[in-house]
Design an enzyme around this catalytic site. Structure first.
Site, PDB file in Angstrom:
ATOM      1  N   CYS A   1      66.319  20.352   8.664  1.00  0.00           N
ATOM      2  CA  CYS A   1      67.132  20.777   9.781  1.00  0.00           C
ATOM      3  C   CYS A   1      68.567  21.141   9.402  1.00  0.00           C
ATOM      4  CB  CYS A   1      67.089  19.706  10.858  1.00  0.00           C
ATOM      5  SG  CYS A   1      67.342  20.389  12.491  1.00  0.00           S
TER       6      CYS A   1
ATOM      7  N   HIS B   1      61.818  16.601  11.910  1.00  0.00           N
ATOM      8  CA  HIS B   1      62.202  15.198  11.736  1.00  0.00           C
ATOM      9  C   HIS B   1      60.943  14.372  11.982  1.00  0.00           C
ATOM     10  CE1 HIS B   1      66.503  16.105  11.841  1.00  0.00           C
ATOM     11  NE2 HIS B   1      66.256  16.921  12.844  1.00  0.00           N
TER      12      HIS B   1
HETATM   13  N1  GLN Z   1      73.228  20.876  14.023  1.00  0.00           N
HETATM   14  C1  GLN Z   1      72.082  21.671  13.789  1.00  0.00           C
HETATM   15  C2  GLN Z   1      71.518  22.303  15.054  1.00  0.00           C
HETATM   16  O1  GLN Z   1      71.754  21.883  16.077  1.00  0.00           O
HETATM   17  C3  GLN Z   1      71.007  20.838  13.105  1.00  0.00           C
HETATM   18  C4  GLN Z   1      70.475  19.761  13.990  1.00  0.00           C
HETATM   19  C5  GLN Z   1      69.566  18.771  13.237  1.00  0.00           C
HETATM   20  O2  GLN Z   1      69.720  18.497  12.048  1.00  0.00           O
HETATM   21  N2  GLN Z   1      68.614  18.184  13.971  1.00  0.00           N
HETATM   22  O3  GLN Z   1      70.793  23.229  14.975  1.00  0.00           O
END
Ligand code: GLN
Length: 242
Positions: free
Chosen positions: A92, A191
């Protein structure tokens, strides 16, 4: 002995992404394979050439902006290690930072490492929920499950995705792809953490790391009954959701 580098565990650990390092490490240790893990935080030196597996987790826009300068200072060494086949898993927010840039919902452009050819732009709505993708690992199709929560929408520029979306949004909710692959670099929005939920993927990463060290090892099978039942339960649940 395998060596693992966990980059920014204090800043990029959304949804317990550090569980990916624990799954990789434990599945090695259950097979009698010694593993050493080094955590590397802001400003701490690291020789990527000394490592067999590198993990970088997910985080909010704030954390990404906080660490990007430090990460960019490491780009040449990381690019060299990637070109030499370093096995990398980026989740992510960590995934997004390997690309050209991430434009946040506020329009702020966070420059990426441009290690992989893609870019990310925040969409109107966050892409949230359980996900199933189909990926090809070692020539075999496998279902990978996880959970996504991202505002950024990633668009690959000719890169191979990690897999195709069977349920969920994936990279951008439009093209049906999830994640990205480049040499031994694996990127995903999932995740969960991803690896504990997907032992086939974990073992594939371990096999790649060993192969790079010249050990073309056939990993001893572990008792994955519980993991497999849980994985299949998610696949069935999400396939029936349609
Ligand atoms: N901040 C990034 C987004 O919102 C990644 C979010 C995350 O790692 N879940 O896309």
């Amino acid at each position: 002995m395998l060596t693992v580098c966990h980059l920014y565990p204090d800043l990029l650990n959304l949804y317990g992404d550090r569980g990916n390092v624990q799954a990789f490490t434990q599945r090695c240790r259950w097979r009698g394979l010694p593993v050493q893990v080094k955590e590397v935080n802001l400003g701490q030196p690291v020789e990527f050439a000394d490592y067999d597996f590198l993990f970088i987790g997910g985080g909010s826009d704030r954390e990404q902006a906080l660490l990007v300068t430090d990460l960019k200072n490491r780009v040449d060494a990381l690019r060299m290690a990637v070109d030499k086949g370093l096995v990398v898993l980026a989740i992510c927010g960590g995934y997004q930072l390997l690309g050209r840039y991430y434009r946040t919902p506020q329009g702020k452009r966070i420059p990426g490492l441009s290690l992989l050819d893609f870019y990310t732009e925040a969409g109107e709505q966050r892409l949230i929920g359980n996900v199933v993708i189909e990926a090809e690992l070692a020539g075999k199709k496998t279902k990978i499950v996880g959970f996504e929560n991202h505002g950024g929408k990633t668009f690959l520029n000719g890169l191979k995705p990690l897999g195709c979306v069977l349920s969920g949004h994936g990279n951008n909710g439009q093209d049906g792809w999830e994640g990205a692959r480049y040499k031994n670099v694996f990127c995903s929005y999932l995740h969960g953490p991803l690896l504990p939920k997907n032992p086939v993927l974990t073992d594939y990463l371990i096999t790649l790391a060993l192969a790079r060290k010249g050990y073309a090892a056939q990993l001893v099978a572990l008792d994955d009954e519980i993991e497999t039942i849980a994985n299949q339960a998610m696949v069935e649940r999400l396939s029936n959701k349609k």
